[in-house]
Write a protein that holds these residues in place. Structure first.
Motif, PDB file in Angstrom:
ATOM      1  N   UNK A  97     -31.656   2.669  -2.055  1.00  0.00           N
ATOM      2  CA  UNK A  97     -32.693   3.500  -2.674  1.00  0.00           C
ATOM      3  C   UNK A  97     -32.590   3.442  -4.193  1.00  0.00           C
ATOM      4  N   UNK A  98     -31.361   3.546  -4.727  1.00  0.00           N
ATOM      5  CA  UNK A  98     -31.174   3.490  -6.181  1.00  0.00           C
ATOM      6  C   UNK A  98     -31.610   2.134  -6.723  1.00  0.00           C
ATOM      7  N   UNK A  99     -31.277   1.046  -6.021  1.00  0.00           N
ATOM      8  CA  UNK A  99     -31.651  -0.290  -6.485  1.00  0.00           C
ATOM      9  C   UNK A  99     -33.165  -0.484  -6.452  1.00  0.00           C
ATOM     10  N   UNK A 100     -33.840   0.000  -5.394  1.00  0.00           N
ATOM     11  CA  UNK A 100     -35.284  -0.179  -5.282  1.00  0.00           C
ATOM     12  C   UNK A 100     -36.018   0.629  -6.344  1.00  0.00           C
ATOM     13  N   UNK A 103     -35.428  -0.899  -9.678  1.00  0.00           N
ATOM     14  CA  UNK A 103     -36.111  -2.185  -9.776  1.00  0.00           C
ATOM     15  C   UNK A 103     -37.598  -2.042  -9.982  1.00  0.00           C
ATOM     16  N   UNK A 104     -38.192  -0.927  -9.537  1.00  0.00           N
ATOM     17  CA  UNK A 104     -39.612  -0.710  -9.780  1.00  0.00           C
ATOM     18  C   UNK A 104     -39.907  -0.499 -11.256  1.00  0.00           C
ATOM     19  N   UNK A 105     -38.919  -0.048 -12.002  1.00  0.00           N
ATOM     20  CA  UNK A 105     -39.107   0.150 -13.441  1.00  0.00           C
ATOM     21  C   UNK A 105     -38.980  -1.181 -14.171  1.00  0.00           C
ATOM     22  N   UNK A 106     -37.855  -1.849 -13.978  1.00  0.00           N
ATOM     23  CA  UNK A 106     -37.631  -3.169 -14.557  1.00  0.00           C
ATOM     24  C   UNK A 106     -36.540  -3.871 -13.767  1.00  0.00           C
ATOM     25  N   UNK A 107     -36.612  -5.194 -13.590  1.00  0.00           N
ATOM     26  CA  UNK A 107     -35.595  -5.900 -12.803  1.00  0.00           C
ATOM     27  C   UNK A 107     -34.185  -5.794 -13.377  1.00  0.00           C
ATOM     28  N   UNK A 111     -29.933  -4.100 -11.541  1.00  0.00           N
ATOM     29  CA  UNK A 111     -28.546  -4.563 -11.546  1.00  0.00           C
ATOM     30  C   UNK A 111     -27.599  -3.586 -12.232  1.00  0.00           C
ATOM     31  N   UNK A 112     -28.102  -2.876 -13.230  1.00  0.00           N
ATOM     32  CA  UNK A 112     -27.235  -1.997 -14.025  1.00  0.00           C
ATOM     33  C   UNK A 112     -27.088  -0.615 -13.384  1.00  0.00           C
TER      34      UNK A 112
END
Length: 433
Positions: A97-100, A103-107, A111-112
């Protein structure tokens, strides 16, 4: 880490410096009554403290001299380890959930942010972060000088018997009307102000020893770490449920249709994940997680009670649990029974300070006729509102809800009370040659 010892093994270490060794833990817990079988829930042979400020708080036998501090101040037992393992699948979903979302904000954030979130877990055990959690999340406060002086005496005896460094944990006060204490984060032990006022030192030491058992067994830090890593997944689940509730509540064909389609999509996704992709090991633990965690919480309570009994607070803890059982059986009743009535005062129910009293009619004033038994009586508006009952909640539903909550609390107190008596019985049996 070494696993903490529990009933029968929690014997205080001998004193250093030439003092006489401490008595075994069973010496504190034994009484004249044998505990061969679980005792009925009722009055015990030992006295019940008198409620109110007139109670004698100084009833705890003080143990003088130095004590040996254990090398391992805390560990992790089966309940804490099982709690962490059960929440691993939920933690993986939280990571996704945190990664998705990032990732919707910026790729780059995909990762960070997940790495930073994984590394943020241990920060909840920093002393400054713990203080902020205690003050702003749990509503705790620091003890006053008078409260600190009394807590210092009781906490010294609890940690002395346990062989734990008293400076490892911080004592806080909660403004709650319960005879209880709380273990939070990694170094916080909080006791309610109501318990400070109502409980003598022996029973106050019993509730503090129970919370120390949570810390020593690793229950507190394991639960906080599990809750932190499960937070994103639970927030996403609640958001989906709130969206479904909103769609079905519109009572419009378009909202109901969207809610039905979303429900079918969720069911289809779970079916594919479980049976097609073979990820049942992820779906089933998440579905059964709440039931397993509730059982583990109950097991942790039993372990902490057994730890307090092993430190010699068995009878005092039994009194506290009996008071909780009485208060849960009769909601709103004082934990130690009604306050004594002074001589010459009629035994009528007296209003508590600040309670509204209806004015009494003067002689000759007209009084509305009272309904006879069985006659219908229109509901009266409750204070501050024009409608007779709260919206969407009838008197029957409110009464049923209150009875269910009281029954659950009463059952929990009775289960803990039976466990405490069982541990005390086992200690008595071990002490008999």
């Amino acid at each position: 880490m070494d696993s903490p010892s529990y009933p029968g093994d929690a014997v205080p270490a001998p004193r250093a410096g030439g003092g006489s060794p401490q008595a075994p833990a069973a010496a504190y817990a034994t009484s004249a009554t044998p505990y061969a079988a679980p005792l009925p829930l009722g009055p015990t042979a030992h006295p019940t403290p008198v409620p109110g400020p007139a109670a004698d708080h100084d009833d705890l036998a003080l143990d003088q001299g130095r004590r040996m501090v254990k090398a391992v101040q805390r560990g992790i037992d089966g309940a804490a380890l099982s709690h962490l393992l059960v929440t691993v699948p939920l933690g993986l979903i939280s990571l996704a959930v945190v990664a998705i979302v990032s990732g919707l904000i910026t790729p780059v954030l995909a990762l960070i942010v997940p790495v930073a979130w994984l590394l943020s877990g241990p920060l909840v055990f920093h002393r400054g972060v713990e203080s902020a959690i205690a003050r702003y999340l749990f509503g705790m406060r620091g003890p006053t000088p008078e409260e600190a002086q009394r807590l210092d005496v009781v906490w010294e005896q609890v940690t002395r018997r346990a062989g734990v460094d008293r400076e490892t944990y911080e004592l806080w006060i909660q403004e709650r009307t319960e005879l209880n204490a709380t273990a939070a984060a990694g170094h916080i032990v909080a006791v309610t102000r109501h318990a400070m006022e109502r409980l003598p030192n022996s029973r106050l030491g019993a509730v503090l020893a129970h919370e120390l058992g949570h810390h020593v067994g690793g229950h507190t830090w394991a639960a906080m770490l599990a809750d932190w890593y499960a937070l994103p997944a639970r927030a996403a689940g609640r958001a989906v449920l709130a969206l479904l509730f909103l769609l079905f509540r519109t009572k419009h064909w378009a909202g109901i249709a969207c809610g039905g389609c979303l429900s079918l999509m969720i069911v289809q996704f779970l079916f594919l994940m479980t049976f097609v992709e073979g990820m049942w090991w992820l779906v089933l633990p998440v579905a059964a997680g709440p039931l397993v965690i509730a059982r583990l919480h109950r097991r942790a309570e039993f372990r902490a009670d057994a730890y307090a009994v092993g430190l010699g607070f068995g009878e005092a803890l039994e009194d506290v649990l009996m008071a909780e059982a009485r208060a849960a059986a009769v909601p709103g009743a004082p934990p130690y029974g009604p306050a004594p009535v002074p001589p010459g005062v009629p035994p009528f129910q007296q209003p508590y300070p600040g309670q509204y009293q209806a004015p009494q009619p003067y002689p000759g004033q007209y009084q509305a006729p009272q309904p006879y038994p069985g006659q219908y009586q229109a509901p009266q508006p409750y204070p501050g509102h024009g409608h007779p009952v709260p919206p969407n909640l009838g008197p029957g539903k409110a009464a049923d809800s209150g009875r269910l909550v009281a029954k659950a609390a009463h059952t929990n107190a009775e289960a803990r009370l039976r466990n405490v008596r069982l541990v005390m019985s086992q200690q008595v049996q071990r002490s008999v040659p």
